[in-house]
Design an enzyme around this catalytic site. Structure first.
Site, PDB file in Angstrom:
ATOM      1  N   ARG A  84     -18.898  67.270 -37.322  1.00 35.75           N
ATOM      2  CA  ARG A  84     -18.146  67.490 -38.565  1.00 35.75           C
ATOM      3  C   ARG A  84     -17.939  66.174 -39.326  1.00 35.75           C
ATOM      4  O   ARG A  84     -18.167  66.116 -40.539  1.00 35.75           O
ATOM      5  CB  ARG A  84     -16.781  68.121 -38.259  1.00 35.75           C
ATOM      6  CG  ARG A  84     -16.810  69.513 -37.664  1.00 35.75           C
ATOM      7  CD  ARG A  84     -17.570  70.510 -38.506  1.00 35.75           C
ATOM      8  NE  ARG A  84     -17.113  70.535 -39.893  1.00 35.75           N
ATOM      9  CZ  ARG A  84     -17.805  71.078 -40.903  1.00 35.75           C
ATOM     10  NH1 ARG A  84     -19.009  71.593 -40.684  1.00 35.75           N
ATOM     11  NH2 ARG A  84     -17.319  71.096 -42.122  1.00 35.75           N
ATOM     12  N   CYS A  98      -7.318  61.170 -38.889  1.00 29.16           N
ATOM     13  CA  CYS A  98      -7.070  61.745 -40.214  1.00 29.16           C
ATOM     14  C   CYS A  98      -5.575  61.856 -40.478  1.00 29.16           C
ATOM     15  O   CYS A  98      -5.111  61.588 -41.599  1.00 29.16           O
ATOM     16  CB  CYS A  98      -7.740  63.112 -40.336  1.00 29.16           C
ATOM     17  SG  CYS A  98      -7.205  64.314 -39.089  1.00 29.16           S
ATOM     18  N   THR A  99      -4.794  62.235 -39.455  1.00 28.27           N
ATOM     19  CA  THR A  99      -3.361  62.403 -39.664  1.00 28.27           C
ATOM     20  C   THR A  99      -2.645  61.059 -39.790  1.00 28.27           C
ATOM     21  O   THR A  99      -1.681  60.939 -40.552  1.00 28.27           O
ATOM     22  CB  THR A  99      -2.746  63.234 -38.521  1.00 28.27           C
ATOM     23  OG1 THR A  99      -3.183  62.719 -37.257  1.00 28.27           O
ATOM     24  CG2 THR A  99      -3.170  64.688 -38.630  1.00 28.27           C
ATOM     25  N   LYS A 110      -0.956  62.100 -30.282  1.00 27.16           N
ATOM     26  CA  LYS A 110      -0.485  60.724 -30.118  1.00 27.16           C
ATOM     27  C   LYS A 110      -0.219  60.083 -31.477  1.00 27.16           C
ATOM     28  O   LYS A 110      -0.258  58.861 -31.623  1.00 27.16           O
ATOM     29  CB  LYS A 110      -1.509  59.910 -29.334  1.00 27.16           C
ATOM     30  CG  LYS A 110      -1.713  60.411 -27.907  1.00 27.16           C
ATOM     31  CD  LYS A 110      -2.742  59.585 -27.160  1.00 27.16           C
ATOM     32  CE  LYS A 110      -2.935  60.120 -25.737  1.00 27.16           C
ATOM     33  NZ  LYS A 110      -3.983  59.356 -25.008  1.00 27.16           N
TER      34      LYS A 110
END
EC number: 1.2.1.72
Length: 338
Positions: A11, A154-155, A213
């Site tokens: 992806r 990404c977060t 995490k």
């Protein structure tokens, strides 16, 4: 021209390639090779057609084990051992390490021994890498001698710019985070075995708590935030776009208008192109294919007792992150040349 290779064409790997051709950075970055164990026909097909991001704007062909995109010929490799990859012969400047399994310095150095000059990991890594970068916040820490760098997650890319803005303006005392993340390919279509019992369950039928995490990732970028944040994460039955519910206790007294104002100013200023702000009544699919790391939904900002602030942030967890991979790699080269 920076010569790069993608190791792992899932992806994120495919999003990096497509983002390169859509972002205008193709004049700065050339993808020379893709190393992926899948069949070449599947590699070509999934580059051309994508359920989440639609059809690729360029025609893609397979000729003599090369992916042809216009005048560009990208060599397709199928080498499971990174140390045996032909990076020296190909004069590779940076490897985008996107397998999701090579996450520590020692493993990444196989690319260096194979002849690549630098490695950028598309995932949180072990602490022994040269740097973990959230572009726009701490990419100025990159140095010429850095060879193995992580682009965080990404977060982390979504939440850290917002925390940074709030801390600089109001002071952040503590925070709690819930990540509402789209399903990922480590989940099951129907119930099947997995080491994580929750991930044995069908991704399209449940909201599924998973470990995260993220709080520790924030500390790595903003060390003064150590022990100030905790986070939980749930996966939801959508295939892309993630929301983050962020609650922070501030040192100063604020209201909704003052919080939204500083975030909107940051989105239009220092973090332009990285942070966004909207006050439209939008839903998750409206942020699909958004190249920014984070978008603040100003309609959902809440303030309790003057100092407890709740925010809703959106991000395309594939496309936004892929664009930051491109930005960070350019920053790595700039640091190397300075």
């Amino acid at each position: 021209m920076i010569r790069v290779a993608i190791n792992g064409y899932g992806r994120i790997g495919r999003s990096i390639l497509r983002a390169l051709y859509e972002s205008g950075k193709r004049q700065q970055i050339q993808i020379v090779a893709i190393n992926e164990l899948a069949k070449p026909e599947a590699i070509i097909h999934l580059t051309q057609y994508d359920t989440t991001h639609g059809r690729f704007q360029h025609k893609v062909k397979l000729v003599d084990n090369h992916m042809l995109i216009g005048d560009d010929a990208i060599k397709i490799l199928h080498e499971p051992d990174a140390a045996k990859l032909p990076w020296r012969e190909m004069d590779i400047d940076i490897v985008y390490e996107a397998t999701g399994v090579i996450l520590d310095r020692q493993s990444c150095e196989a690319h260096i021994h194979a002849g690549a000059k630098q490695v950028l990991i598309s995932h949180p890594s072990s602490a022994d890498v040269d740097g973990t970068i959230v572009y726009g916040v701490n990419h100025d820490l990159l140095r010429a001698g850095h060879t193995v760098v992580s682009n965080a997650s990404c977060t982390t890319n979504c939440i850290v710019p917002v925390i940074d803005v709030l801390d600089k303006h109001f002071g952040v005392k503590s925070g709690a985070i819930t990540t509402i993340h789209s399903a990922m390919n480590d989940q099951q279509v129907i119930d099947a075995y997995h080491d994580d019992l929750r991930r044995t369950r069908a991704a399209g039928q449940s909201i599924i708590p998973v470990d995260t995490k993220l709080a520790r990732g924030i500390e790595r970028i903003l060390p003064h935030m150590k022990d100030k944040f905790e986070a939980i994460s749930v996966r939801v039955p959508t295939i892309n776009v993630t929301a983050i519910d962020l609650s922070v206790t501030l040192a100063k007294t604020v209201d909704i208008a003052s919080v939204n104002q500083v975030l909107e100013l940051a989105a239009n200023g220092r973090f332009n192109g990285i942070l966004g702000y909207t006050d439209e009544p939008l839903v998750s699919c409206d942020f699909n294919h958004d190249p920014r790391s984070s978008i603040v939904d100003g309609t959902q900002t809440r303030v309790s007792a003057g100092q407890l602030v709740k925010l809703l942030l959106w991000c395309d967890n594939e496309w936004g992150f892929a664009n930051r991979m491109l930005d960070t790699s350019l920053a790595m080269i700039a640091a190397k040349q300075s």
